[in-house]
Design an enzyme around this catalytic site. Structure first.
Site, PDB file in Angstrom:
ATOM      1  N   SER A  92       0.809  -1.229   0.000  1.00 27.90           N
ATOM      2  CA  SER A  92       0.000   0.000   0.000  1.00 27.90           C
ATOM      3  C   SER A  92       0.831   1.263   0.000  1.00 27.90           C
ATOM      4  CB  SER A  92      -0.869   0.064   1.259  1.00 27.90           C
ATOM      5  OG  SER A  92      -1.520  -1.135   1.460  1.00 27.90           O
ATOM      6  N   THR A 194      -1.917   2.623   4.408  1.00 29.51           N
ATOM      7  CA  THR A 194      -1.246   3.921   4.316  1.00 29.51           C
ATOM      8  C   THR A 194      -0.654   4.294   5.654  1.00 29.51           C
ATOM      9  OG1 THR A 194      -2.756   4.726   2.653  1.00 29.51           O
ATOM     10  CG2 THR A 194      -1.735   6.405   4.042  1.00 29.51           C
ATOM     11  N   ARG A 222      -6.011   8.998 -10.464  1.00 25.44           N
ATOM     12  CA  ARG A 222      -6.747   9.223  -9.212  1.00 25.44           C
ATOM     13  C   ARG A 222      -5.784   9.642  -8.083  1.00 25.44           C
ATOM     14  NH1 ARG A 222      -6.641   7.162  -3.724  1.00 25.44           N
ATOM     15  NH2 ARG A 222      -8.724   7.323  -2.881  1.00 25.44           N
ATOM     16  N   THR A 245      -6.444   7.620   7.399  1.00 24.94           N
ATOM     17  CA  THR A 245      -6.312   6.487   6.491  1.00 24.94           C
ATOM     18  C   THR A 245      -7.712   6.040   6.102  1.00 24.94           C
ATOM     19  OG1 THR A 245      -5.356   4.272   6.224  1.00 24.94           O
ATOM     20  CG2 THR A 245      -6.198   4.815   8.389  1.00 24.94           C
ATOM     21  N   GLY A 246      -7.782   5.315   5.010  1.00 27.95           N
ATOM     22  CA  GLY A 246      -9.093   4.843   4.568  1.00 27.95           C
ATOM     23  C   GLY A 246      -9.480   5.444   3.236  1.00 27.95           C
TER      24      GLY A 246
END
Ligand code: SD4
Length: 328
Positions: A92, A194, A222, A245-246
């Site tokens: 990630s 992240t 993106r 995060t998310g």
């Protein structure tokens, strides 16, 4: 030590003492009287403190080590998150990050210091340590943010090596994904790893960093919240800091990290501020299909964290001890 520094250290040490005391393993707590635990923690735990999203012990250890050797909170967060950027197994962040739907690994990162300066890169390809490039943008350019080809050109001109970031494991995952090409982010599992990191150094100054490869198999181009100052990260040395995060889109819509810091400015604790920032999302968006996690740290060393769905964890470290906590 100046009076102000002494005062700050004392305030923060006692806050950290209590915070870390409360995260000591149960057995340790039970073996000591309450006073002793707090007293021990105070003695053992000098400033610095590091708080990071997810389970990132090695990154926190690095950040603590940097500050113990006299480095600033800014040096600490930069070098701390670099551990994860360099870890090919982390899919990630940095090298080994899962690519976009066209097979490109594109990285986002930002950094912010105690003076309120910030630097950011986005849609950066072929450079292993976007956080270092973000710091260079902050320190060596009149700008805050560089993206895409421009960011890469700047990095190469500044001596960063150009390299392929797509590992075999991530290439295979992408080949697998292409069979159905369904883009359906899944809570927690959609590689929400992240790293956002907040640190306070022994002077009581706070800095933060955030770095990611973004959502796996995202549309080309993106950009999420992570490189956007105020969304993925915000620091105000008078108040504290927050990072996220998310699902970046939800964080962007509410400028989440800025919101957390502003709520703390209005008197909320870090915990209350994280909860309110999550609730702003929950009240307006269809939160069932995505995860959001915030962590926050105020100038007194108090911490908070809140997430939509369970299984978001964060790592807290003092000078001598660390713990991975489940977020509320
Ligand atoms: C993004 N917020 O690009 C990032 C993803 C993330 O753990 O946090 N992953 O939207």
């Amino acid at each position: 030590m100046s009076n102000r520094r002494k005062f700050l250290s004392k305030t923060i040490l006692s806050t950290i003492g209590i915070s870390i005391g409360s995260i000591l393993p149960i057995s340790c707590k039970e073996n000591s009287s309450t006073n002793k635990v707090v007293e021990n923690s105070k003695t053992n735990l000098e400033f610095p403190i590091v708080l990071s999203t997810w389970s990132n012990q090695k990154a926190n250890d690095k950040a603590i080590e940097v500050m113990k050797k006299g480095g600033s909170a800014l040096d600490a967060v930069e070098q701390g998150v670099m551990i994860v950027e360099a870890d090919e197994k982390d899919q990630s962040v940095g090298i080994g990050g899962r690519p976009d739907r066209d097979g490109n690994v594109t990285l986002d990162a930002c950094i912010m210091n105690s003076k309120g300066d910030c630097g950011s890169v986005s849609f950066l390809q072929n450079i292993k340590h976007p956080i270092q490039v973000a710091r260079k943008v902050m320190e060596d350019t009149p700008h805050v943010m560089l993206v895409g080809q421009g960011a890469q050109k700047f990095a190469i001109e500044n001596g960063f090596e150009r390299q392929n970031l797509l590992t075999e494991a991530s290439r295979k995952d992408w080949e697998e994904w292409k069979k159905e090409s369904k883009y359906k982010p899944i809570i927690n599992i959609e590689n929400h790893d992240t790293i956002g990191m907040l640190a306070i150094d022994k002077n009581g100054d706070i800095s933060g960093a955030c770095t990611t490869s973004g959502l796996a198999f995202k549309m080309q181009g993106r950009v999420g919240d992570s490189p956007i100052i105020g969304a993925g990260l915000f620091i105000d040395n008078e108040i504290g800091g927050a990072t996220a995060t998310g699902m970046g889109e939800a964080i962007l819509k509410t400028l989440g990290s800025f919101l957390v810091v502003e709520l703390m400015r209005q008197g909320m604790s870090p915990q209350e501020a994280c909860e309110e920032a999550v609730m702003r999302i929950v009240r307006k968006q269809d939160y069932k299909s995505f995860q959001i996690g915030y962590i926050a740290l105020n100038k007194k060393g108090e911490m908070g964290s809140y997430c939509i769905h369970s299984d978001f964890v964060y790592t807290i470290s003092g000078a001598e001890e660390s713990k991975i906590e489940n977020s509320k």
